[in-house]
Scaffold this active site. Structure first.
Site, PDB file in Angstrom:
ATOM      1  N   ASP A 147       0.858  -1.196   0.000  1.00  0.00           N
ATOM      2  CA  ASP A 147       0.000   0.000   0.000  1.00  0.00           C
ATOM      3  C   ASP A 147       0.892   1.244   0.000  1.00  0.00           C
ATOM      4  O   ASP A 147       2.121   1.149   0.153  1.00  0.00           O
ATOM      5  CB  ASP A 147      -0.949   0.005   1.205  1.00  0.00           C
ATOM      6  CG  ASP A 147      -2.288   0.695   0.894  1.00  0.00           C
ATOM      7  OD1 ASP A 147      -2.261   1.815   0.349  1.00  0.00           O
ATOM      8  OD2 ASP A 147      -3.338   0.110   1.188  1.00  0.00           O
ATOM      9  N   GLY A 179       4.656   1.336  -1.301  1.00  0.00           N
ATOM     10  CA  GLY A 179       4.918   1.804  -2.663  1.00  0.00           C
ATOM     11  C   GLY A 179       3.651   2.248  -3.370  1.00  0.00           C
ATOM     12  O   GLY A 179       2.553   2.131  -2.838  1.00  0.00           O
ATOM     13  N   ASP A 180       3.872   2.751  -4.586  1.00  0.00           N
ATOM     14  CA  ASP A 180       2.786   3.171  -5.466  1.00  0.00           C
ATOM     15  C   ASP A 180       2.643   2.085  -6.526  1.00  0.00           C
ATOM     16  O   ASP A 180       3.596   1.808  -7.260  1.00  0.00           O
ATOM     17  CB  ASP A 180       3.157   4.517  -6.104  1.00  0.00           C
ATOM     18  CG  ASP A 180       2.084   5.038  -7.045  1.00  0.00           C
ATOM     19  OD1 ASP A 180       1.383   4.223  -7.673  1.00  0.00           O
ATOM     20  OD2 ASP A 180       1.969   6.266  -7.166  1.00  0.00           O
ATOM     21  N   PHE A 181       1.460   1.454  -6.598  1.00  0.00           N
ATOM     22  CA  PHE A 181       1.341   0.304  -7.506  1.00  0.00           C
ATOM     23  C   PHE A 181       1.414   0.670  -8.988  1.00  0.00           C
ATOM     24  O   PHE A 181       1.505  -0.213  -9.836  1.00  0.00           O
ATOM     25  CB  PHE A 181       0.145  -0.581  -7.176  1.00  0.00           C
ATOM     26  CG  PHE A 181      -1.219   0.075  -7.069  1.00  0.00           C
ATOM     27  CD1 PHE A 181      -1.664   0.993  -7.990  1.00  0.00           C
ATOM     28  CD2 PHE A 181      -2.075  -0.302  -6.037  1.00  0.00           C
ATOM     29  CE1 PHE A 181      -2.935   1.564  -7.904  1.00  0.00           C
ATOM     30  CE2 PHE A 181      -3.352   0.257  -5.931  1.00  0.00           C
ATOM     31  CZ  PHE A 181      -3.780   1.203  -6.861  1.00  0.00           C
ATOM     32  N   HIS A 199     -12.415  -0.923  -8.909  1.00  0.00           N
ATOM     33  CA  HIS A 199     -13.611  -0.063  -9.081  1.00  0.00           C
ATOM     34  C   HIS A 199     -13.287   1.426  -8.909  1.00  0.00           C
ATOM     35  O   HIS A 199     -14.100   2.272  -9.245  1.00  0.00           O
ATOM     36  CB  HIS A 199     -14.765  -0.519  -8.172  1.00  0.00           C
ATOM     37  CG  HIS A 199     -14.597  -0.225  -6.722  1.00  0.00           C
ATOM     38  ND1 HIS A 199     -15.632  -0.343  -5.818  1.00  0.00           N
ATOM     39  CD2 HIS A 199     -13.512   0.168  -5.999  1.00  0.00           C
ATOM     40  CE1 HIS A 199     -15.199  -0.020  -4.608  1.00  0.00           C
ATOM     41  NE2 HIS A 199     -13.919   0.293  -4.689  1.00  0.00           N
ATOM     42  N   ASP A 200     -12.088   1.720  -8.386  1.00  0.00           N
ATOM     43  CA  ASP A 200     -11.668   3.131  -8.236  1.00  0.00           C
ATOM     44  C   ASP A 200     -11.182   3.733  -9.557  1.00  0.00           C
ATOM     45  O   ASP A 200     -11.052   4.955  -9.655  1.00  0.00           O
ATOM     46  CB  ASP A 200     -10.482   3.239  -7.262  1.00  0.00           C
ATOM     47  CG  ASP A 200     -10.889   3.046  -5.815  1.00  0.00           C
ATOM     48  OD1 ASP A 200     -12.090   3.140  -5.515  1.00  0.00           O
ATOM     49  OD2 ASP A 200      -9.987   2.794  -4.989  1.00  0.00           O
ATOM     50  N   ASN A 206     -21.419   6.319  -6.807  1.00  0.00           N
ATOM     51  CA  ASN A 206     -20.475   6.826  -5.808  1.00  0.00           C
ATOM     52  C   ASN A 206     -19.050   6.853  -6.364  1.00  0.00           C
ATOM     53  O   ASN A 206     -18.306   7.815  -6.183  1.00  0.00           O
ATOM     54  CB  ASN A 206     -20.564   5.930  -4.561  1.00  0.00           C
ATOM     55  CG  ASN A 206     -19.808   6.512  -3.403  1.00  0.00           C
ATOM     56  OD1 ASN A 206     -19.747   7.734  -3.253  1.00  0.00           O
ATOM     57  ND2 ASN A 206     -19.227   5.660  -2.584  1.00  0.00           N
ATOM     58  N   GLN A 261     -16.771  10.108  -6.566  1.00  0.00           N
ATOM     59  CA  GLN A 261     -15.621  10.211  -5.665  1.00  0.00           C
ATOM     60  C   GLN A 261     -14.287   9.816  -6.280  1.00  0.00           C
ATOM     61  O   GLN A 261     -13.235  10.207  -5.790  1.00  0.00           O
ATOM     62  CB  GLN A 261     -15.853   9.311  -4.450  1.00  0.00           C
ATOM     63  CG  GLN A 261     -16.994   9.773  -3.598  1.00  0.00           C
ATOM     64  CD  GLN A 261     -16.805   9.307  -2.166  1.00  0.00           C
ATOM     65  OE1 GLN A 261     -15.709   9.355  -1.652  1.00  0.00           O
ATOM     66  NE2 GLN A 261     -17.866   8.858  -1.548  1.00  0.00           N
TER      67      GLN A 261
HETATM   68  C1  LIG Z   1     -10.948   1.170  -1.399  1.00  0.00           C
HETATM   69  S1  LIG Z   1      -9.442   0.877  -0.503  1.00  0.00           S
HETATM   70  C2  LIG Z   1      -9.449  -0.902  -0.485  1.00  0.00           C
HETATM   71  C3  LIG Z   1      -8.546  -1.459   0.548  1.00  0.00           C
HETATM   72  C4  LIG Z   1      -8.679  -2.956   0.879  1.00  0.00           C
HETATM   73  N1  LIG Z   1      -8.234  -3.770  -0.225  1.00  0.00           N
HETATM   74  C5  LIG Z   1     -10.081  -3.305   1.335  1.00  0.00           C
HETATM   75  O1  LIG Z   1     -10.807  -4.025   0.640  1.00  0.00           O
HETATM   76  O2  LIG Z   1     -10.463  -2.860   2.425  1.00  0.00           O
HETATM   77  C6  LIG Z   1      -8.231   1.354  -1.733  1.00  0.00           C
HETATM   78  C7  LIG Z   1      -6.795   1.187  -1.272  1.00  0.00           C
HETATM   79  O3  LIG Z   1      -5.943   1.504  -2.389  1.00  0.00           O
HETATM   80  C8  LIG Z   1      -4.787   2.154  -1.890  1.00  0.00           C
HETATM   81  N2  LIG Z   1      -4.151   2.867  -3.017  1.00  0.00           N
HETATM   82  C9  LIG Z   1      -4.689   3.864  -3.778  1.00  0.00           C
HETATM   83  N3  LIG Z   1      -3.821   4.264  -4.725  1.00  0.00           N
HETATM   84  C10 LIG Z   1      -2.709   3.485  -4.577  1.00  0.00           C
HETATM   85  C11 LIG Z   1      -1.459   3.425  -5.277  1.00  0.00           C
HETATM   86  N4  LIG Z   1      -1.199   4.239  -6.308  1.00  0.00           N
HETATM   87  N5  LIG Z   1      -0.547   2.502  -4.867  1.00  0.00           N
HETATM   88  C12 LIG Z   1      -0.814   1.670  -3.815  1.00  0.00           C
HETATM   89  N6  LIG Z   1      -1.985   1.686  -3.124  1.00  0.00           N
HETATM   90  C13 LIG Z   1      -2.916   2.591  -3.495  1.00  0.00           C
HETATM   91  C14 LIG Z   1      -5.336   3.032  -0.783  1.00  0.00           C
HETATM   92  O4  LIG Z   1      -4.337   3.475   0.105  1.00  0.00           O
HETATM   93  C15 LIG Z   1      -6.353   2.099  -0.125  1.00  0.00           C
HETATM   94  O5  LIG Z   1      -5.758   1.302   0.878  1.00  0.00           O
END
Ligand SMILES: C[S@@+](CC[C@H](N)C(=O)[O-])C[C@H]1O[C@@H](n2cnc3c(N)ncnc32)[C@H](O)[C@@H]1O
Length: 194
Positions: free
Chosen positions: A55, A80-82, A100-101, A147, A151
């Site tokens: 994360d 890290g940043d994925f 979904h984001d 949503n 968002q």
């Molecule tokens: C909607 S949450 C889901 C978290 C978890 N998998 C759950 O089901 O509860 C989205 C996650 O993506 C992480 N995230 C967003 N952008 C990211 C990136 N570029 N690299 C790594 N993690 C990222 C956020 O920090 C957050 O923990």
């Protein structure tokens, strides 16, 4: 909840089914892991597994401090940043409520990076709320989709749409399963030879 979904899958999985780790030293990368709840569930459900939580640094740091017991030697953190940083090699990547984001383009970019890091014969498991194929429901998932639009930049998708994304990144033998709960699962494989 996601945990609820996994518990159902665990009950439904058994030898020869693709829904749970088959055995041996399986390394699961929960990508990303947020609070670490999913990682905890996996290490208790599958004693043979080691789990890496991937994360963003701030989130991984908070989870390490507050949610995961340091004594659990089978849970590691990888900050890290994925989209930019190298992803850890693993047998199974679990993306719960992540795709979904994001837009289709960003999803394929992320899945392609995971495909590259995934060990041959490994898999990716998506945990998402699936829309009906004709988009007619379920109502909760349609509202989630709205949503996401407001968002983030993503949306909820159908199983066929997730299949297209996974195939676009190279995954094969893609299957989905409806759990009867809010969250469903889609599984894609990386061939042994690749
Ligand atoms: C909607 S949450 C889901 C978290 C978890 N998998 C759950 O089901 O509860 C989205 C996650 O993506 C992480 N995230 C967003 N952008 C990211 C990136 N570029 N690299 C790594 N993690 C990222 C956020 O920090 C957050 O923990």
């Amino acid at each position: 909840s996601t945990q609820d979904t996994l518990e159902r899958l665990h009950l439904q999985s058994g030898p020869g089914t693709p829904w749970g780790p088959a055995g041996g030293a399986v390394i699961i990368s929960v990508c990303p892991g947020c609070t670490g709840a999913l990682a905890k569930h996996f290490t208790s459900a599958y004693p043979e597994c080691n789990v890496t939580i991937f994360d963003l640094p701030k989130v991984a740091c908070t989870a390490r401090q507050h949610f995961v017991n340091e004594a659990d030697q089978r849970i590691r953190f990888h900050e890290g940043d994925f989209f930019k940083d190298p992803l850890p090699a693993a047998d199974l990547y679990m993306l719960a409520r992540i795709l979904h984001d994001w837009t289709d383009e960003r999803c394929i970019e992320l899945l392609s990076r995971i495909y590259k890091a995934c060990k041959p014969g490994g898999s990716v498991l998506l945990v998402e709320a699936l829309l009906n194929e004709d988009g007619s429901g379920p109502l909760t998932v349609q509202l989630y989709s709205l949503n996401m639009l407001v968002q983030a930049e993503g949306r909820e998708r159908t199983a066929a749409q997730y299949t297209t994304l996974l195939a676009g990144a190279g995954f094969t033998n893609i299957q989905h399963r409806l759990t009867g709960r809010l969250y469903d699962v889609v599984l894609g494989h990386k061939d042994e030879a690749k």
